[in-house]
Enzyme design. Structure first.
Site, PDB file in Angstrom:
ATOM      1  CE  LYS A   1      -6.385   5.052 -11.245  1.00 37.63           C
ATOM      2  NZ  LYS A   1      -5.502   6.004 -10.693  1.00 37.63           N
TER       3      LYS A   1
ATOM      4  CE  LYS B   1      -7.453  -1.646  -5.590  1.00 41.69           C
ATOM      5  NZ  LYS B   1      -6.245  -0.852  -6.034  1.00 41.69           N
TER       6      LYS B   1
ATOM      7  CE  LYS C   1      -5.691   5.851  -2.230  1.00 43.35           C
ATOM      8  NZ  LYS C   1      -4.764   6.748  -2.786  1.00 43.35           N
TER       9      LYS C   1
HETATM   10  P1  TYM Z   1      -2.343   4.178  -4.412  1.00 44.93           P
HETATM   11  O1  TYM Z   1      -2.392   5.462  -4.174  1.00 44.93           O
HETATM   12  O2  TYM Z   1      -3.419   3.469  -5.195  1.00 44.93           O
HETATM   13  O3  TYM Z   1      -2.042   3.092  -3.392  1.00 44.93           O
HETATM   14  C1  TYM Z   1      -1.164   3.660  -2.485  1.00 44.93           C
HETATM   15  C2  TYM Z   1      -0.698   2.053  -1.977  1.00 44.93           C
HETATM   16  O4  TYM Z   1      -1.404   1.250  -1.344  1.00 44.93           O
HETATM   17  C3  TYM Z   1      -1.534  -0.069  -1.755  1.00 44.93           C
HETATM   18  N1  TYM Z   1      -3.127  -0.516  -1.599  1.00 44.93           N
HETATM   19  C4  TYM Z   1      -3.273  -1.648  -1.111  1.00 44.93           C
HETATM   20  N2  TYM Z   1      -2.552  -2.554  -0.541  1.00 44.93           N
HETATM   21  C5  TYM Z   1      -3.342  -3.612  -0.052  1.00 44.93           C
HETATM   22  N3  TYM Z   1      -4.661  -3.722  -0.088  1.00 44.93           N
HETATM   23  C6  TYM Z   1      -5.434  -2.896  -0.629  1.00 44.93           C
HETATM   24  N4  TYM Z   1      -6.965  -2.993  -0.899  1.00 44.93           N
HETATM   25  C7  TYM Z   1      -4.822  -1.487  -1.293  1.00 44.93           C
HETATM   26  N5  TYM Z   1      -5.037  -0.462  -1.912  1.00 44.93           N
HETATM   27  C8  TYM Z   1      -4.057   0.052  -2.159  1.00 44.93           C
HETATM   28  C9  TYM Z   1      -1.144  -0.002  -3.119  1.00 44.93           C
HETATM   29  O5  TYM Z   1      -0.712  -1.030  -3.872  1.00 44.93           O
HETATM   30  C10 TYM Z   1       0.033   0.953  -2.998  1.00 44.93           C
HETATM   31  O6  TYM Z   1       1.385   0.464  -2.657  1.00 44.93           O
HETATM   32  N6  TYM Z   1       0.384   4.122  -8.760  1.00 44.93           N
HETATM   33  C11 TYM Z   1       0.360   4.170  -7.216  1.00 44.93           C
HETATM   34  C12 TYM Z   1       1.055   5.278  -6.690  1.00 44.93           C
HETATM   35  C13 TYM Z   1       2.692   5.371  -7.339  1.00 44.93           C
HETATM   36  C14 TYM Z   1       3.665   4.868  -6.980  1.00 44.93           C
HETATM   37  C15 TYM Z   1       4.734   5.380  -7.526  1.00 44.93           C
HETATM   38  C16 TYM Z   1       3.914   3.738  -6.038  1.00 44.93           C
HETATM   39  C17 TYM Z   1       2.852   6.539  -8.155  1.00 44.93           C
HETATM   40  N7  TYM Z   1       4.217   6.259  -8.446  1.00 44.93           N
HETATM   41  C18 TYM Z   1       6.068   4.762  -7.324  1.00 44.93           C
HETATM   42  C19 TYM Z   1       5.124   3.109  -6.122  1.00 44.93           C
HETATM   43  C20 TYM Z   1       6.145   3.876  -6.789  1.00 44.93           C
HETATM   44  C21 TYM Z   1      -0.851   4.262  -6.878  1.00 44.93           C
HETATM   45  O7  TYM Z   1      -2.011   4.693  -7.402  1.00 44.93           O
HETATM   46  O8  TYM Z   1      -0.968   3.763  -5.557  1.00 44.93           O
END
Ligand code: TYM
Length: 338
Positions: free
Chosen positions: A122, A202, A205
């Site tokens: 990032k 991967k 978004k």
């Molecule tokens: P974020 O918002 O990027 O993604 C949310 C969830 O989706 C999963 N994910 C995927 N799983 C499979 N294949 C993909 N291509 C894919 N893209 C995204 C992510 O693994 C995630 O589970 N830092 C975290 C948000 C967060 C969080 C937390 C998560 C903040 N605090 C506490 C768990 C616990 C994030 O940016 O996820």
């Protein structure tokens, strides 16, 4: 009433998870995380958060962030998170997240924070700032405030989860048992849904190529078009294998959407080509996603109900989070007024 909530909390192990309202949700978010959040409600006491404070690390346009925060909360409900059963709330409505992050930051060695790969990615893209650097510490605070046993996430969150575990163990060791040490819950299939255009990357978004990503709010025609244009491997066999990353990704999606075993799908498509396979894949994906999209449109348009859900969630989340924060403040020696 309060006693009832407490006893149900004690009985069932606790789940916490969250997503950033940084754009529309993708099929990757659903398959890697949200789908499991829904299923886990049957056995766990679940707390699900929209992490808007995490999203501000890259300075989104304010009106867009406000909209996407509500979009995401509506998508949780549309996917099957039941606000009567689980806590649904927005991170900035619970000040304890930022408060605990401050304390946990003092337990995070610079070297450990510098190793986080998402920070490196990032900051290469958006420029480094201290908020991006301490992002995983805030994530640890999210999880530890709720004494979560299990955190259902996709593969890319593994390293952040490891930091949360280290921080919990370090704090518990330095003072005394305070935090539950959380376990990651990563699905065996679908933990890393790949881009439809570059299967070595991967699904994300923020991909600039709109054909690379299926969004949960995509129409059936969008889904048909994107699957039709999805890249394939050389050869024409529908066979799963590490040497065939594009087809392996599509086969996993077929398996998840239909429930059919990968071997059985391979068998059914022996002698048939990519065209037949993709046409059927698009239809099973549409069958999985259409009900979510329809419910989403209903819920998103009912602003009063969505507001009530988030108000109720914020109340309950504050109650739980403040209980942990008070314990932490006491242990580290902050004065509590009589
Ligand atoms: P974020 O918002 O990027 O993604 C949310 C969830 O989706 C999963 N994910 C995927 N799983 C499979 N294949 C993909 N291509 C894919 N893209 C995204 C992510 O693994 C995630 O589970 N830092 C975290 C948000 C967060 C969080 C937390 C998560 C903040 N605090 C506490 C768990 C616990 C994030 O940016 O996820």
């Amino acid at each position: 009433m309060a006693d009832q909530t407490q006893s149900s909390e004690q009985k069932r192990p606790i789940i916490f998870s969250a997503m950033q309202p940084s754009s529309e949700l993708t099929l990757g978010n659903y398959v890697g995380a949200l789908k499991h959040w829904v299923e886990l409600q049957a056995t766990y006491d679940c707390v699900y958060c929209v992490v808007d404070e995490h999203a501000v690390t890259i300075h989104p346009e304010p009106a867009k962030l406000r909209k996407q925060t509500l979009d995401l909360a509506a998508m949780y409900v549309a996917s099957g998170i039941d606000p009567e059963q689980s806590v649904i709330f927005v991170q900035s409505h619970v000040p304890a997240h930022a408060q605990l992050a401050w304390v946990l930051g003092t337990f995070t060695p610079m070297g450990e924070a510098s190793k986080m790969t998402q920070y490196k990615e990032k900051s290469d893209k958006h420029g480094a700032n201290v908020g991006l650097f301490t992002y995983p510490v805030l994530q640890a605070a999210d999880i530890l405030l709720y004494q979560a046993n299990l955190v259902p996430v996709g593969e890319d969150q593994k390293q952040h989860l490891e930091l949360s575990r280290n921080l919990a163990e370090r704090f518990n060791h330095h003072y005394s048992d305070t935090f539950t040490v959380p376990e990651p819950h990563i699905p065996k299939v679908g933990a890393r849904v790949m881009s439809l255009q570059e299967p070595e990357k991967k699904m994300s978004k923020s991909d600039e190529n709109s054909n690379a990503t299926i969004f949960l709010a995509d129409t059936p025609d969008d889904i048909r078009r994107k699957i039709k244009r999805a890249v394939t491997d050389s050869g024409s066999e529908i066979r799963y294998g590490a040497d065939r990353p594009a087809i392996a990704n599509l086969l996993e999606l077929y398996h998840i959407a239909s429930g059919e075993a990968i071997g059985a799908i391979e068998e059914r498509f022996v002698g048939k080509g990519y065209g037949d396979f993709k046409a059927e894949l698009a239809e099973v994906l549409i069958a999985m996603l259409s009900p979510i999209r329809e419910r989403y449109m209903q819920i998103r348009n009912d602003k009063a109900t969505l507001n009530d859900i988030l108000k109720k969630g914020a109340f309950e989340a504050n109650r739980r989070a403040n209980r942990t924060l008070r314990k932490v403040y006491k242990k580290i020696g902050l004065v509590e007024l009589e």
